[in-house]
Design a protein around this motif. Structure first.
Motif, PDB file in Angstrom:
ATOM      1  N   VAL A 145      33.379  47.070  23.641  1.00 58.07           N
ATOM      2  CA  VAL A 145      34.830  46.901  23.604  1.00 58.07           C
ATOM      3  C   VAL A 145      35.105  45.410  23.772  1.00 58.07           C
ATOM      4  O   VAL A 145      34.822  44.831  24.804  1.00 58.07           O
ATOM      5  CB  VAL A 145      35.520  47.717  24.717  1.00 58.07           C
ATOM      6  N   ARG A 146      35.665  44.818  22.718  1.00 56.94           N
ATOM      7  CA  ARG A 146      35.852  43.360  22.704  1.00 56.94           C
ATOM      8  C   ARG A 146      37.123  42.927  23.436  1.00 56.94           C
ATOM      9  O   ARG A 146      37.124  41.944  24.173  1.00 56.94           O
ATOM     10  CB  ARG A 146      35.891  42.860  21.260  1.00 56.94           C
ATOM     11  N   TYR A 147      38.226  43.634  23.213  1.00 57.00           N
ATOM     12  CA  TYR A 147      39.493  43.260  23.838  1.00 57.00           C
ATOM     13  C   TYR A 147      40.236  44.478  24.371  1.00 57.00           C
ATOM     14  O   TYR A 147      40.142  45.575  23.818  1.00 57.00           O
ATOM     15  CB  TYR A 147      40.420  42.551  22.829  1.00 57.00           C
ATOM     16  N   LEU A 148      40.999  44.239  25.423  1.00 57.04           N
ATOM     17  CA  LEU A 148      41.970  45.188  25.935  1.00 57.04           C
ATOM     18  C   LEU A 148      43.260  44.404  26.114  1.00 57.04           C
ATOM     19  O   LEU A 148      43.459  43.723  27.122  1.00 57.04           O
ATOM     20  CB  LEU A 148      41.502  45.765  27.276  1.00 57.04           C
ATOM     21  N   PHE A 149      44.120  44.442  25.109  1.00 50.61           N
ATOM     22  CA  PHE A 149      45.377  43.703  25.182  1.00 50.61           C
ATOM     23  C   PHE A 149      46.337  44.432  26.134  1.00 50.61           C
ATOM     24  O   PHE A 149      46.548  45.638  26.033  1.00 50.61           O
ATOM     25  CB  PHE A 149      46.031  43.594  23.804  1.00 50.61           C
ATOM     26  N   VAL A 150      46.904  43.669  27.058  1.00 50.54           N
ATOM     27  CA  VAL A 150      47.849  44.219  28.028  1.00 50.54           C
ATOM     28  C   VAL A 150      48.698  43.069  28.547  1.00 50.54           C
ATOM     29  O   VAL A 150      48.301  41.902  28.446  1.00 50.54           O
ATOM     30  CB  VAL A 150      47.084  44.924  29.181  1.00 50.54           C
ATOM     31  N   SER A 151      49.852  43.359  29.093  1.00 49.88           N
ATOM     32  CA  SER A 151      50.746  42.292  29.567  1.00 49.88           C
ATOM     33  C   SER A 151      50.096  41.503  30.704  1.00 49.88           C
ATOM     34  O   SER A 151      49.215  42.009  31.417  1.00 49.88           O
ATOM     35  CB  SER A 151      52.072  42.889  30.051  1.00 49.88           C
ATOM     36  N   HIS A 152      50.561  40.261  30.882  1.00 49.72           N
ATOM     37  CA  HIS A 152      50.010  39.401  31.944  1.00 49.72           C
ATOM     38  C   HIS A 152      50.185  40.030  33.316  1.00 49.72           C
ATOM     39  O   HIS A 152      49.266  40.009  34.147  1.00 49.72           O
ATOM     40  CB  HIS A 152      50.709  38.038  31.925  1.00 49.72           C
ATOM     41  N   GLY A 153      51.379  40.593  33.544  1.00 46.30           N
ATOM     42  CA  GLY A 153      51.651  41.174  34.853  1.00 46.30           C
ATOM     43  C   GLY A 153      50.726  42.330  35.188  1.00 46.30           C
ATOM     44  O   GLY A 153      50.203  42.420  36.312  1.00 46.30           O
ATOM     45  N   LEU A 154      50.480  43.215  34.212  1.00 46.20           N
ATOM     46  CA  LEU A 154      49.611  44.361  34.460  1.00 46.20           C
ATOM     47  C   LEU A 154      48.145  43.952  34.492  1.00 46.20           C
ATOM     48  O   LEU A 154      47.338  44.552  35.224  1.00 46.20           O
ATOM     49  CB  LEU A 154      49.845  45.428  33.385  1.00 46.20           C
ATOM     50  N   ARG A 155      47.806  42.933  33.754  1.00 43.33           N
ATOM     51  CA  ARG A 155      46.438  42.396  33.811  1.00 43.33           C
ATOM     52  C   ARG A 155      46.135  41.913  35.222  1.00 43.33           C
ATOM     53  O   ARG A 155      45.097  42.234  35.820  1.00 43.33           O
ATOM     54  CB  ARG A 155      46.283  41.248  32.821  1.00 43.33           C
ATOM     55  N   THR A 156      47.051  41.117  35.772  1.00 46.23           N
ATOM     56  CA  THR A 156      46.889  40.588  37.120  1.00 46.23           C
ATOM     57  C   THR A 156      46.823  41.731  38.139  1.00 46.23           C
ATOM     58  O   THR A 156      46.014  41.705  39.075  1.00 46.23           O
ATOM     59  CB  THR A 156      48.048  39.638  37.470  1.00 46.23           C
ATOM     60  N   ARG A 157      47.660  42.730  37.938  1.00 46.49           N
ATOM     61  CA  ARG A 157      47.685  43.875  38.845  1.00 46.49           C
ATOM     62  C   ARG A 157      46.335  44.598  38.857  1.00 46.49           C
ATOM     63  O   ARG A 157      45.812  44.962  39.920  1.00 46.49           O
ATOM     64  CB  ARG A 157      48.806  44.828  38.416  1.00 46.49           C
ATOM     65  N   LEU A 158      45.772  44.820  37.684  1.00 46.19           N
ATOM     66  CA  LEU A 158      44.490  45.510  37.588  1.00 46.19           C
ATOM     67  C   LEU A 158      43.357  44.689  38.212  1.00 46.19           C
ATOM     68  O   LEU A 158      42.474  45.238  38.886  1.00 46.19           O
ATOM     69  CB  LEU A 158      44.181  45.816  36.123  1.00 46.19           C
TER      70      LEU A 158
END
Length: 311
Positions: free
Chosen positions: A203-216
């Motif tokens: 899996v090369r990319y998982l596009f997600v918003s900056h806010g949710l990326r930081t949360r995860l």
């Protein structure tokens, strides 16, 4: 009388030869008969049969499943369809086709989450059309390597819920539209981990918003995940500037399978001429990140495990 008969025979023969005209040669004794050439028709054009146009050789259709071209300009052959199951719900609409590699990795990841958290269901939106190509509402999804999947959600009481649609969330994990659900940190991280640690598909990319990326990533740090896993997640989770915000779903993109390196183009084509800085190590144009990259890096550093900070 005999004398007259001897004279008459050759005379009759000579008269016969003169009357025969062009075919005189046929009557000549001791010689092979030959056909006289037909007289040419003066003033008439001889028609030459026209040459048949040669057909261009048809391109052979690739055998098996093949991703052709880039995510935003490509085709798909031999696609597999993702079907709903106990752990997966596929939205209707006929755009549930992808490479078998993509379909299987989604199934495996959803099954892992469901196995760990009973009753969990992954809600899936668009993959690609059956034969790839442009898909309404998407810039990519053309070559069978992209999929939009909804987030796992919980109710106010902490129970898993599936609203059967995408729901947008802010960085605080609360819905933007007022729905009575919450972003499920636990299940969503389990899904991310299952994808990026899959042994059969990259899996090369998982596009997600900056806010949710930081949360995860903060959640992963809190759980003290191994440094290697954290770093891999931080690399895969991203929000490119030339794509949607991705605050209501993950956009999963797998890498080109090794067996398709001759036809599959790893990265999307950029508009205009890509600069050298926009190239990834393999020479393909990588997704552009927006102006919030510095802020994101700061948040990531704060969220990272202690061994990550020291590294």
């Amino acid at each position: 009388m005999r004398l007259l008969a001897r004279i008459a025979a050759p005379l009759a023969l000579a008269l016969a030869l003169v009357a025969a005209g062009p075919r005189a040669a046929e009557a000549a004794p001791g010689e092979k008969a030959t056909k006289a050439a037909p007289a040419k028709d003066k003033g008439k054009k001889i028609k030459v049969p026209a040459k048949k146009a040669q057909k261009k050789p048809e391109k052979k259709r690739p055998k098996g499943a093949v991703s052709v071209g880039a995510p935003n300009k490509g085709k798909l052959y031999g696609a597999h369809k993702l079907a709903s199951s106990k752990s997966v719900e596929v939205r209707g609409g006929g755009h549930a086709y992808g490479l078998p590699d993509l379909v299987r990795v989604l199934r495996r990841a959803a099954a892992k989450v469901s196995g760990k958290y009973k009753g969990s269901v992954l809600y899936v939106g668009d993959l690609s059309a059956k034969h790839g190509g442009p898909l309404l509402g998407h810039n990519s999804h053309q070559s069978g390597r992209d999929a939009d999947v909804g987030f796992y959600m919980i109710s106010a009481k902490g129970k898993h819920v599936n609203p059967h649609r995408f729901v947008a969330f802010g960085s605080d994990g609360r819905p933007r539209g007022g729905e009575v659900v919450r972003f499920d940190d636990e299940r969503n991280w389990a899904f991310v981990e299952a994808l990026i640690t899959d042994k059969k598909t990259e899996v090369r990319y998982l596009f997600v918003s900056h806010g949710l990326r930081t949360r995860l990533l903060k959640y992963a740090a809190k759980k003290n995940v191994p440094k290697e896993l954290y770093t891999k997640a931080a690399s895969a989770l991203m929000s490119p500037a030339d794509a949607d915000v991705h605050d209501d779903h993950f956009h999963v993109r797998i890498a080109c399978p090794e067996r398709m390196r001759g036809t599959c183009v790893e990265e999307s084509y950029l508009k205009g001429r890509a600069s050298a800085k926009s190239k990834d190590p393999k020479g393909d144009a990588a997704p552009k990140e927006d102006a919030g990259k510095a802020k994101e890096a700061k948040e990531e550093k704060e969220a990272a495990p202690s061994n990550e900070k020291d590294g």
